[in-house]
Scaffold this motif. Structure first.
Motif, PDB file in Angstrom:
ATOM      1  N   ASP A  51       0.860  -1.174   0.000  1.00  0.00           N
ATOM      2  CA  ASP A  51       0.000   0.000   0.000  1.00  0.00           C
ATOM      3  C   ASP A  51       0.900   1.228   0.000  1.00  0.00           C
ATOM      4  OD1 ASP A  51       0.812   0.440   2.655  1.00  0.00           O
ATOM      5  OD2 ASP A  51      -1.062  -0.242   3.518  1.00  0.00           O
ATOM      6  N   SER A  52       0.284   2.390  -0.018  1.00  0.00           N
ATOM      7  CA  SER A  52       1.043   3.634  -0.059  1.00  0.00           C
ATOM      8  C   SER A  52       1.124   4.241   1.326  1.00  0.00           C
ATOM      9  CB  SER A  52       0.366   4.647  -0.982  1.00  0.00           C
ATOM     10  OG  SER A  52       0.304   4.139  -2.287  1.00  0.00           O
ATOM     11  N   LYS A  53       2.242   4.881   1.608  1.00  0.00           N
ATOM     12  CA  LYS A  53       2.393   5.627   2.853  1.00  0.00           C
ATOM     13  C   LYS A  53       2.652   7.074   2.472  1.00  0.00           C
ATOM     14  CE  LYS A  53       5.013   6.039   7.113  1.00  0.00           C
ATOM     15  NZ  LYS A  53       5.608   7.325   7.152  1.00  0.00           N
ATOM     16  N   PHE A  54       1.733   7.935   2.837  1.00  0.00           N
ATOM     17  CA  PHE A  54       1.849   9.355   2.544  1.00  0.00           C
ATOM     18  C   PHE A  54       2.949   9.954   3.409  1.00  0.00           C
ATOM     19  CE2 PHE A  54       0.208  13.787   3.236  1.00  0.00           C
ATOM     20  CZ  PHE A  54       0.470  14.241   1.956  1.00  0.00           C
ATOM     21  N   GLN A  55       3.864  10.692   2.780  1.00  0.00           N
ATOM     22  CA  GLN A  55       4.959  11.324   3.512  1.00  0.00           C
ATOM     23  C   GLN A  55       4.587  12.688   4.049  1.00  0.00           C
ATOM     24  OE1 GLN A  55       9.009  11.209   2.041  1.00  0.00           O
ATOM     25  NE2 GLN A  55       8.174  10.452   0.124  1.00  0.00           N
ATOM     26  N   GLY A  56       3.461  13.221   3.623  1.00  0.00           N
ATOM     27  CA  GLY A  56       3.098  14.574   4.030  1.00  0.00           C
ATOM     28  C   GLY A  56       4.014  15.580   3.367  1.00  0.00           C
ATOM     29  N   PHE A  57       4.211  16.691   4.027  1.00  0.00           N
ATOM     30  CA  PHE A  57       5.043  17.747   3.454  1.00  0.00           C
ATOM     31  C   PHE A  57       6.506  17.338   3.373  1.00  0.00           C
ATOM     32  CE2 PHE A  57       1.385  20.393   4.631  1.00  0.00           C
ATOM     33  CZ  PHE A  57       1.154  20.940   3.394  1.00  0.00           C
ATOM     34  N   ARG A  58       6.906  16.306   4.144  1.00  0.00           N
ATOM     35  CA  ARG A  58       8.293  15.844   4.037  1.00  0.00           C
ATOM     36  C   ARG A  58       8.583  15.392   2.611  1.00  0.00           C
ATOM     37  NH1 ARG A  58       9.299  11.746   8.944  1.00  0.00           N
ATOM     38  NH2 ARG A  58       7.490  10.779   8.021  1.00  0.00           N
ATOM     39  N   GLY A  59       7.631  14.725   1.971  1.00  0.00           N
ATOM     40  CA  GLY A  59       7.818  14.278   0.597  1.00  0.00           C
ATOM     41  C   GLY A  59       7.920  15.426  -0.380  1.00  0.00           C
ATOM     42  N   PHE A  60       7.115  16.447  -0.161  1.00  0.00           N
ATOM     43  CA  PHE A  60       7.159  17.621  -1.032  1.00  0.00           C
ATOM     44  C   PHE A  60       8.516  18.312  -0.927  1.00  0.00           C
ATOM     45  CE2 PHE A  60       6.531  22.221  -1.553  1.00  0.00           C
ATOM     46  CZ  PHE A  60       6.101  22.233  -2.869  1.00  0.00           C
ATOM     47  N   PHE A  61       9.003  18.492   0.292  1.00  0.00           N
ATOM     48  CA  PHE A  61      10.263  19.185   0.486  1.00  0.00           C
ATOM     49  C   PHE A  61      11.473  18.324   0.149  1.00  0.00           C
ATOM     50  CE2 PHE A  61       7.539  21.751   3.328  1.00  0.00           C
ATOM     51  CZ  PHE A  61       7.655  22.935   2.641  1.00  0.00           C
ATOM     52  N   SER A  62      11.310  17.009   0.154  1.00  0.00           N
ATOM     53  CA  SER A  62      12.449  16.140  -0.146  1.00  0.00           C
ATOM     54  C   SER A  62      12.794  16.151  -1.627  1.00  0.00           C
ATOM     55  CB  SER A  62      12.164  14.699   0.290  1.00  0.00           C
ATOM     56  OG  SER A  62      11.256  14.074  -0.592  1.00  0.00           O
ATOM     57  N   GLY A  63      11.868  16.603  -2.476  1.00  0.00           N
ATOM     58  CA  GLY A  63      12.116  16.592  -3.909  1.00  0.00           C
ATOM     59  C   GLY A  63      11.792  15.245  -4.529  1.00  0.00           C
ATOM     60  N   GLU A  64      11.337  14.312  -3.730  1.00  0.00           N
ATOM     61  CA  GLU A  64      10.985  12.986  -4.213  1.00  0.00           C
ATOM     62  C   GLU A  64       9.468  12.830  -4.179  1.00  0.00           C
ATOM     63  OE1 GLU A  64      13.334  10.864  -5.512  1.00  0.00           O
ATOM     64  OE2 GLU A  64      14.606  12.588  -5.202  1.00  0.00           O
ATOM     65  N   SER A  65       8.999  11.626  -4.300  1.00  0.00           N
ATOM     66  CA  SER A  65       7.577  11.346  -4.324  1.00  0.00           C
ATOM     67  C   SER A  65       6.922  11.702  -2.989  1.00  0.00           C
ATOM     68  CB  SER A  65       7.367   9.857  -4.617  1.00  0.00           C
ATOM     69  OG  SER A  65       6.023   9.509  -4.467  1.00  0.00           O
ATOM     70  N   MET A  66       5.646  12.031  -3.046  1.00  0.00           N
ATOM     71  CA  MET A  66       4.884  12.308  -1.829  1.00  0.00           C
ATOM     72  C   MET A  66       4.501  11.008  -1.116  1.00  0.00           C
ATOM     73  SD  MET A  66       4.283  15.652  -1.532  1.00  0.00           S
ATOM     74  CE  MET A  66       2.691  15.961  -0.821  1.00  0.00           C
ATOM     75  N   PHE A  67       4.740   9.870  -1.766  1.00  0.00           N
ATOM     76  CA  PHE A  67       4.359   8.582  -1.207  1.00  0.00           C
ATOM     77  C   PHE A  67       5.527   7.603  -1.255  1.00  0.00           C
ATOM     78  CE2 PHE A  67       0.470  10.461  -2.741  1.00  0.00           C
ATOM     79  CZ  PHE A  67      -0.433  10.183  -1.737  1.00  0.00           C
ATOM     80  N   PHE A  68       5.592   6.738  -0.256  1.00  0.00           N
ATOM     81  CA  PHE A  68       6.450   5.561  -0.304  1.00  0.00           C
ATOM     82  C   PHE A  68       5.541   4.368  -0.524  1.00  0.00           C
ATOM     83  CE2 PHE A  68       9.478   7.904   2.561  1.00  0.00           C
ATOM     84  CZ  PHE A  68      10.520   7.928   1.668  1.00  0.00           C
ATOM     85  N   LEU A  69       6.071   3.318  -1.101  1.00  0.00           N
ATOM     86  CA  LEU A  69       5.353   2.066  -1.206  1.00  0.00           C
ATOM     87  C   LEU A  69       5.708   1.254   0.029  1.00  0.00           C
ATOM     88  CD1 LEU A  69       3.611   0.276  -3.115  1.00  0.00           C
ATOM     89  CD2 LEU A  69       5.747  -0.798  -3.772  1.00  0.00           C
ATOM     90  N   ARG A  70       4.707   0.834   0.785  1.00  0.00           N
ATOM     91  CA  ARG A  70       4.935   0.000   1.970  1.00  0.00           C
ATOM     92  C   ARG A  70       4.696  -1.449   1.582  1.00  0.00           C
ATOM     93  NH1 ARG A  70       1.752  -1.802   7.046  1.00  0.00           N
ATOM     94  NH2 ARG A  70      -0.087  -1.392   5.774  1.00  0.00           N
ATOM     95  N   ALA A  71       5.671  -2.314   1.843  1.00  0.00           N
ATOM     96  CA  ALA A  71       5.535  -3.746   1.594  1.00  0.00           C
ATOM     97  C   ALA A  71       5.566  -4.455   2.944  1.00  0.00           C
ATOM     98  CB  ALA A  71       6.668  -4.246   0.703  1.00  0.00           C
ATOM     99  N   TYR A  72       4.636  -5.392   3.125  1.00  0.00           N
ATOM    100  CA  TYR A  72       4.533  -6.109   4.396  1.00  0.00           C
ATOM    101  C   TYR A  72       3.869  -7.456   4.163  1.00  0.00           C
ATOM    102  CZ  TYR A  72      -0.341  -4.586   4.285  1.00  0.00           C
ATOM    103  OH  TYR A  72      -1.639  -4.371   3.917  1.00  0.00           O
ATOM    104  N   THR A  73       3.909  -8.306   5.188  1.00  0.00           N
ATOM    105  CA  THR A  73       3.238  -9.592   5.132  1.00  0.00           C
ATOM    106  C   THR A  73       2.599  -9.875   6.476  1.00  0.00           C
ATOM    107  OG1 THR A  73       3.495 -11.964   4.700  1.00  0.00           O
ATOM    108  CG2 THR A  73       5.367 -10.844   5.677  1.00  0.00           C
ATOM    109  N   GLU A  74       1.457 -10.520   6.445  1.00  0.00           N
ATOM    110  CA  GLU A  74       0.756 -10.845   7.687  1.00  0.00           C
ATOM    111  C   GLU A  74       0.808 -12.327   7.999  1.00  0.00           C
ATOM    112  OE1 GLU A  74      -3.074  -9.112   6.961  1.00  0.00           O
ATOM    113  OE2 GLU A  74      -2.400  -7.146   7.621  1.00  0.00           O
ATOM    114  N   GLY A  75       1.132 -13.150   7.022  1.00  0.00           N
ATOM    115  CA  GLY A  75       1.175 -14.586   7.247  1.00  0.00           C
ATOM    116  C   GLY A  75       2.322 -15.211   6.492  1.00  0.00           C
ATOM    117  N   GLY A  76       3.372 -15.558   7.183  1.00  0.00           N
ATOM    118  CA  GLY A  76       4.531 -16.162   6.544  1.00  0.00           C
ATOM    119  C   GLY A  76       5.444 -15.124   5.934  1.00  0.00           C
ATOM    120  N   THR A  77       6.629 -15.576   5.588  1.00  0.00           N
ATOM    121  CA  THR A  77       7.628 -14.703   4.987  1.00  0.00           C
ATOM    122  C   THR A  77       7.270 -14.433   3.531  1.00  0.00           C
ATOM    123  OG1 THR A  77       9.323 -15.551   6.467  1.00  0.00           O
ATOM    124  CG2 THR A  77      10.095 -14.476   4.481  1.00  0.00           C
TER     125      THR A  77
END
Length: 166
Positions: A51-77
């Protein structure tokens, strides 16, 4: 996101990023997150959710995307495949240490580090060259960086490209 499923006899999927560079993988364990720059994600297995993780204004000021892609798992590796322009280097972040990374070189980081946006150099370098924005990481985890920066390459080539005349 596309899903590929093999027939009974098995199958093969080939993936290639749009820029030359390393392709690596991480194994994610339940309860852990890995955050990637959206352009670095290549593929994952069926155990991984994103899913996406909004960086807020940190993303705007960083010069990169406003979002990071979050990767995770809930069952098993699960396994995530990621890429970068150039080589990828894994850098540990240990308690009491601050890792400073140019915003254009970040690939990914684990959820056990926190970051802030800062500047390097004076305000003049920031305003005149657009340089000077960095991400500062603290905690006890890992950050992955790329050795090359595509925007830097483009800025070096651009003056040599033919210009259309109106």
């Amino acid at each position: 996101m596309n899903t590929s499923t093999a027939e009974r006899g098995g199958g093969w999927v080939s993936l290639a990023p749009s820029t030359p560079g390393d392709i690596f993988r991480f194994d994610i364990h339940p309860g852990k997150n890995v955050f990637l720059q959206s352009g670095s994600f290549l593929a994952c297995d069926e155990n991984v959710q994103t899913d996406s993780k909004f960086q807020g204004f940190r993303g705007f000021f960083s010069g990169e995307s406003m979002f990071f892609l979050r990767a995770y798992t809930e069952g098993g590796t699960g396994t995530v495949y990621y890429n970068a322009y150039g080589a990828i280097k894994r850098v540990p972040v240990t308690p009491g240490q601050e890792l400073v990374v140019d915003t254009g070189h970040l690939v990914a980081f684990t959820d056990d580090v926190e970051y802030s946006i800062g500047k390097v150099g004076g305000i003049r370098s920031l305003l005149t060259g657009g340089e000077g924005l960095v991400m500062k990481f603290r905690g006890n985890g890992h950050v992955w960086i790329q050795t090359r920066n595509l925007e830097s390459l483009v800025s070096k080539i651009l003056p040599f490209l033919p210009r259309s005349e109106n």
